[in-house]
Design a protein around this motif. Structure first.
Motif, PDB file in Angstrom:
ATOM      1  N   HIS A  59       0.792  -1.260   0.054  1.00  0.00           N
ATOM      2  CA  HIS A  59       0.241  -0.126   0.023  1.00  0.00           C
ATOM      3  C   HIS A  59       1.024   1.311  -0.167  1.00  0.00           C
ATOM      4  O   HIS A  59       0.713   2.186  -0.707  1.00  0.00           O
ATOM      5  CB  HIS A  59      -1.085  -0.049   1.280  1.00  0.00           C
ATOM      6  N   HIS A  60       1.810   1.253   0.926  1.00  0.00           N
ATOM      7  CA  HIS A  60       2.815   2.505   0.820  1.00  0.00           C
ATOM      8  C   HIS A  60       3.514   2.549  -0.523  1.00  0.00           C
ATOM      9  O   HIS A  60       3.880   3.769  -0.973  1.00  0.00           O
ATOM     10  CB  HIS A  60       3.809   2.238   2.088  1.00  0.00           C
ATOM     11  N   ALA A  61       3.991   1.545  -1.196  1.00  0.00           N
ATOM     12  CA  ALA A  61       4.591   1.457  -2.393  1.00  0.00           C
ATOM     13  C   ALA A  61       3.798   1.999  -3.279  1.00  0.00           C
ATOM     14  O   ALA A  61       4.204   3.076  -4.107  1.00  0.00           O
ATOM     15  CB  ALA A  61       5.109   0.113  -2.731  1.00  0.00           C
ATOM     16  N   LEU A  62       2.507   1.728  -3.484  1.00  0.00           N
ATOM     17  CA  LEU A  62       1.482   2.241  -4.301  1.00  0.00           C
ATOM     18  C   LEU A  62       1.189   3.829  -4.058  1.00  0.00           C
ATOM     19  O   LEU A  62       1.041   4.452  -4.965  1.00  0.00           O
ATOM     20  CB  LEU A  62       0.185   1.610  -4.181  1.00  0.00           C
ATOM     21  N   ARG A  63       0.920   4.263  -2.805  1.00  0.00           N
ATOM     22  CA  ARG A  63       0.916   5.569  -2.329  1.00  0.00           C
ATOM     23  C   ARG A  63       2.220   6.265  -2.937  1.00  0.00           C
ATOM     24  O   ARG A  63       2.043   7.510  -3.213  1.00  0.00           O
ATOM     25  CB  ARG A  63       0.833   5.879  -1.010  1.00  0.00           C
ATOM     26  N   ALA A  64       3.425   5.812  -2.761  1.00  0.00           N
ATOM     27  CA  ALA A  64       4.630   6.687  -3.222  1.00  0.00           C
ATOM     28  C   ALA A  64       4.854   6.838  -4.540  1.00  0.00           C
ATOM     29  O   ALA A  64       4.920   7.791  -5.195  1.00  0.00           O
ATOM     30  CB  ALA A  64       5.944   5.892  -2.636  1.00  0.00           C
TER      31      ALA A  64
END
Length: 96
Positions: A59-64
């Motif tokens: 999720h954090h990778a997609l947000r970044a």
């Protein structure tokens, strides 16, 4: 929920604690001098934690990636506005 257990009791009863966890019992919070220092969980709980951690990292990778894409779009818009301003008004005056 979890049971609290002093570390000395965990040491003396480790086999029973592990059997309890393997049977689907509650988690165990290990205390040293009344302060929580570790937790013991069953394998199924650990796997669930690993899956949740993996999902969080994805999720954090997609947000970044989305933020970088947005920054790229903003930069492209700013560059376009600068080119349009130069075409309309000429280069900026550098004398001050």
């Amino acid at each position: 929920m979890y049971d609290e257990m002093p570390i000395h009791r965990v040491r003396t009863r480790l086999r029973r604690v592990v059997d309890h966890l393997a049977a689907g019992g509650q988690r165990v919070m290990v205390l040293r001098n009344g302060v929580a220092v570790a937790g013991l969980v069953s394998v199924s709980d650990l796997q669930a934690l690993e899956q949740a951690d993996q999902a969080r990292m994805e999720h954090h990778a997609l947000r970044a990636q989305a933020r970088l894409r947005d920054i790229g779009l903003l930069k492209a818009g700013l560059d376009s506005a600068r080119l349009e301003a130069r075409a309309r008004y000429g280069p900026p005056d550098t004398k001050r």
